[in-house]
Design an enzyme around this catalytic site. Structure first.
Site, short mmCIF file in Angstrom:
data_model
loop_
_atom_site.label_atom_id
_atom_site.label_comp_id
_atom_site.label_asym_id
_atom_site.label_seq_id
_atom_site.Cartn_x
_atom_site.Cartn_y
_atom_site.Cartn_z
N HIS A 45 0.82 -1.21 0.00
CA HIS A 45 0.00 0.00 0.00
C HIS A 45 0.85 1.26 0.00
O HIS A 45 0.49 2.26 -0.59
CB HIS A 45 -0.96 0.00 1.19
CG HIS A 45 -2.15 -0.84 0.93
ND1 HIS A 45 -2.38 -2.02 1.56
CD2 HIS A 45 -3.15 -0.70 0.02
CE1 HIS A 45 -3.48 -2.57 1.08
NE2 HIS A 45 -3.97 -1.78 0.15
N CYS B 27 -8.29 -4.45 -10.92
CA CYS B 27 -7.83 -3.20 -10.32
C CYS B 27 -6.55 -3.35 -9.51
O CYS B 27 -6.11 -2.41 -8.88
CB CYS B 27 -8.93 -2.55 -9.48
SG CYS B 27 -9.29 -3.47 -7.99
C1 PEP Z 1 -5.59 -5.88 -4.72
O1 PEP Z 1 -5.45 -6.64 -3.77
O2 PEP Z 1 -5.22 -6.15 -5.90
C2 PEP Z 1 -6.21 -4.55 -4.51
C3 PEP Z 1 -6.51 -3.77 -5.54
O3 PEP Z 1 -6.42 -4.17 -3.23
P1 PEP Z 1 -5.26 -3.64 -2.27
O4 PEP Z 1 -4.00 -3.48 -3.08
O5 PEP Z 1 -5.73 -2.36 -1.70
O6 PEP Z 1 -5.17 -4.73 -1.26
#
Ligand code: PEP
Ligand code: MG
Length: 384
Positions: free
Chosen positions: A41, A335
């Site tokens: 993140h 995503c």
């Molecule tokens: C993912 O896990 O690909 C996602 C988009 O969520 P995050 O990166 O916030 O866990």
């Protein structure tokens, strides 16, 4: 933390999401970490703001103040005291991509919607400048991080309204809070056991008022700016019961486009999806989590690269999800960070995803690669 006022490169062992966020208002020109990976993140936050970030550089902490660095955040390389040759090479290589960023590609010929990933309303301008068709993932964690109490409904309405106001006519996919074991929050009681403990929707269902407040704040902000096309989804859904419970709750506060993220292998199953799909409007695949869970790794492993989303086990899981959604005529997108990796993106397009959502800074390049890949014609428009 106390940051210098002059431009600086931050070199740290670990970058927390809080520190990453704080860094955006400083004079930092780049970040290098010794640990962590491109899908963390923290890296997502800094890269979304165009701050060059290279994670997992072995020996980074040996770097010393005063050294000259050449940082290639695209390939993840750091050159210490670069040679004339390296400097000249990069001076040449960076010029064309600068030019690409100055024109807004016409994406209407692409077979997929290109959407942007954001973490706050402040990124609305970047989204509009990227040429994307809207927002495919609004991570709402920043609203909650570093607090002892959850944000009030009014505070949330203010933040969502700022974003919706600028997204008239565009899709805005908001993801409700995804608690990560990385970022525990004092006002949420823990939930779940095993490798999914304290992640995603199960935590919100166990702290229902926090979820209801967020859903109500979204519905209220949307009532002020109804021209934004609001879609709302839940993170880290573990089973059909949770998905259905979320959809009913979201609809009960007046939200009409409700979806889920598929991020665990248990949901990549035609039977499970068949139960869920009639109850929801769309699916978004989170390849960051799905990849780690399918491969039995941790997304913080420095060796878990973006290309692993293309490994056969992960691709087969994604294929199952896309096929089920197509059969049910529900849009399905990607995503996770792999959506911005051109080689993976081309495979996802071939599978038939409806959207790809990536950091706004990476969209022009991604669009160019997809347009170049053959089937579609290239048309550039001058920037408005
Ligand atoms: C993912 O896990 O690909 C996602 C988009 O969520 P995050 O990166 O916030 O866990
Ligand atoms: Mg995720």
């Amino acid at each position: 933390a106390n940051f210098p006022e002059d431009p600086f490169v931050l070199v740290v062992q670990n970058l927390s999401p809080m520190l990453a966020n704080e860094l955006l208002t400083t004079a930092a020109v780049a970040v290098i970490t010794e640990q962590g990976s491109a899908t963390s993140h923290s890296a997502i936050i800094t890269k979304a703001s165009g701050l060059p970030t290279v994670m997992g550089v072995v020996g980074a902490l040996e770097l010393e103040s005063g050294q000259t660095l050449l940082i290639d955040a695209t390939s993840g390389q750091v050159f210490v005291e670069p040679s004339e040759e390296d400097r000249a090479h990069y001076a040449e290589a960076t010029e064309p991509s600068t030019r690409v960023l100055q024109v807004l590609p016409d994406l209407s010929d692409l077979p997929v919607a290109l959407l942007a990933n954001v973490g706050s309303s402040q990124e609305a301008g970047n989204v509009l400048r990227s040429g994307s068709r809207g927002i495919g993932l609004f991570r709402t964690e920043l609203l909650y991080l570093g607090r002892t109490e959850p944000p009030t409904r009014a505070e949330q309405v203010f933040e969502y309204s700022k974003l919706f106001a600028r997204m008239s006519g565009k899709r805005v996919v908001v993801r409700v809070l995804d608690l990560d074991s990385d970022k525990p929050l004092p006002f949420l009681s823990p939930a779940g056991t095993g490798r999914y403990a304290n992640r995603g929707l199960q935590v919100l269902l166990a702290n229902r008022q926090v979820l209801v407040d967020q859903l109500e704040a979204l519905a209220l902000a949307h009532s002020y700016y109804p021209e934004a096309k609001l879609w709302v989804m839940a993170p880290m859904v573990l089973n059909a019961e949770q998905a259905i419970e979320f959809a009913r709750l979201a609809r009960s506060v007046g939200l009409t486009r409700v979806g889920i993220m598929v991020e665990v292998p248990e949901l990549c199953d035609a039977k499970v999806l068949k139960q869920i799909l009639p109850e929801i409007d769309f699916v978004s695949i989170g390849t960051n989590d799905l990849t780690q869970y399918v491969l039995g790794k941790s997304r913080h492993d420095t060796d878990l690269g973006l290309s692993q989303a293309r490994s056969p086990q992960v691709m087969s899981a994604i294929k199952t999800v896309v096929a089920a959604c197509q059969k049910a005529r529900k849009p399905v997108g990607i995503c996770g960070e792999a959506a911005s990796d051109p080689d993976s993106a081309k495979l996802f397009v071939k599978l038939g995803v409806e959207s790809l959502s990536a950091s706004p800074a990476l969209i022009p390049q991604l669009a160019a690669e997809l347009l170049d890949s053959g089937k579609v014609k290239r048309r550039w428009l001058p920037k408005a």
